[in-house]
Design an enzyme around this catalytic site. Structure first.
Site, PDB file in Angstrom:
ATOM      1  CB  CYS A  10      -0.935   0.007   1.214  1.00  0.00           C
ATOM      2  SG  CYS A  10      -2.121   1.368   1.253  1.00  0.00           S
ATOM      3  N   GLY A  11       2.103   1.181   0.368  1.00  0.00           N
ATOM      4  CA  GLY A  11       2.885   2.395   0.508  1.00  0.00           C
ATOM      5  C   GLY A  11       2.451   3.154   1.746  1.00  0.00           C
TER       6      GLY A  11
END
Length: 274
Positions: free
Chosen positions: A115-116
């Site tokens: 997802c970062g």
């Protein structure tokens, strides 16, 4: 061990004159933390309580849950020029059964490959990795007890008094007794040092305690409180929106703008008794 303060010259300017004089400044130096010989993070910190800092960092990033998860934490020999020890590199050796989490903990573990960096990833990572649940803690603290804590912290900030350049973090029990206080140029480091003290004392999870920070309540500091099982986080300044979201999700009581007898309680106000 490195110095905590240093002297530098500065020109002091007023409307009437300019005077050059020595000033006492807080020292800022890098500390590299390695795990089993592998570099994990570099943080800019004020020297002192480095082992506590490393232990607190590893606990609040989900690497360890207790002191028994670590075999040793020691300075690396020959880390500086001419094979000299700079006291700026620490290596933590994990117990054989302890595995590194499958996330990037180069500073904050909520940076994941899927997802970062985003709010949802941050909240989900804490829920996934946290071993303790502040929401299950039935302890409470009186409002007047909370109101007295900032003055106690300030009285113990010896280096801040001479430099004005350090953040402070203190751990109290629910009756207002100060258990530990640490200072650092980084607010996250000050909290890691306090939690690292608790790791060393085998006091984790920190049920029935209050963590007080001298600045604002960020997501990162809230994360650390949750990971250590602290039920109440108090700050003299403002919280962030994500800090409030994490506190609400985790059942942590988040108090901010703690000044005199006034305070804002953003989550779990049932723990604060008048």
């Amino acid at each position: 061990m490195g110095r905590v303060t240093a002297r530098r010259r500065a020109s002091h300017l007023t409307a009437d004159e300019a005077v050059t004089r020595p000033e006492t400044l807080v020292v800022e130096e890098p500390l590299e933390i390695r795990v089993n010989g592998k570099p994990v993070t570099v943080t800019m910190r004020t020297p002192g309580s480095d082992v506590e800092l490393a232990q607190g960092f590893l606990l609040t990033e989900g690497v360890i849950g207790h002191r028994e998860d670590l075999l040793t934490v020691r300075y690396c020999n020959g880390a500086g020029p001419d094979n000299m020890n700079t006291y700026n590199v620490l290596d933590a050796t994990l117990a054989p059964a302890v595995q590194m989490p499958e996330v990037d903990i180069t500073r904050n573990f909520y940076t994941t490959s899927s997802c970062g960096v985003c709010g949802k990833a941050s909240l989900d990572a804490v829920r996934t990795i946290s071993r303790y649940s502040p929401g299950d803690d039935a302890s409470h603290v009186k409002a007047e007890t909370l109101s007295a804590m900032p003055e106690q912290l300030r009285a113990e900030q010896k280096v801040f008094a001479s430099t004005g350049g350090l953040h402070g973090a203190a751990l109290f029990d629910a009756e207002g007794t100060m258990l530990a206080v640490r200072e650092d140029i980084g607010r996250h480091n000050a909290v890691d040092k306090v939690i690292g003290w608790a790791v060393e004392q085998n006091r984790v999870p920190l049920t029935g305690t209050v963590l007080l920070v001298s600045g604002r309540a960020s997501f990162e500091l809230t994360q650390k409180a949750v990971m250590a099982g602290i039920p109440v986080l108090a700050a003299v300044s403002a919280p962030s929106s994500l800090a409030v979201d994490l506190a609400s999700q985790s059942g942590l009581t988040l108090v901010a703008f703690l000044r005199g007898e006034s305070m804002n309680v953003y989550t779990r106000p049932d723990r604060i008794k008048r």
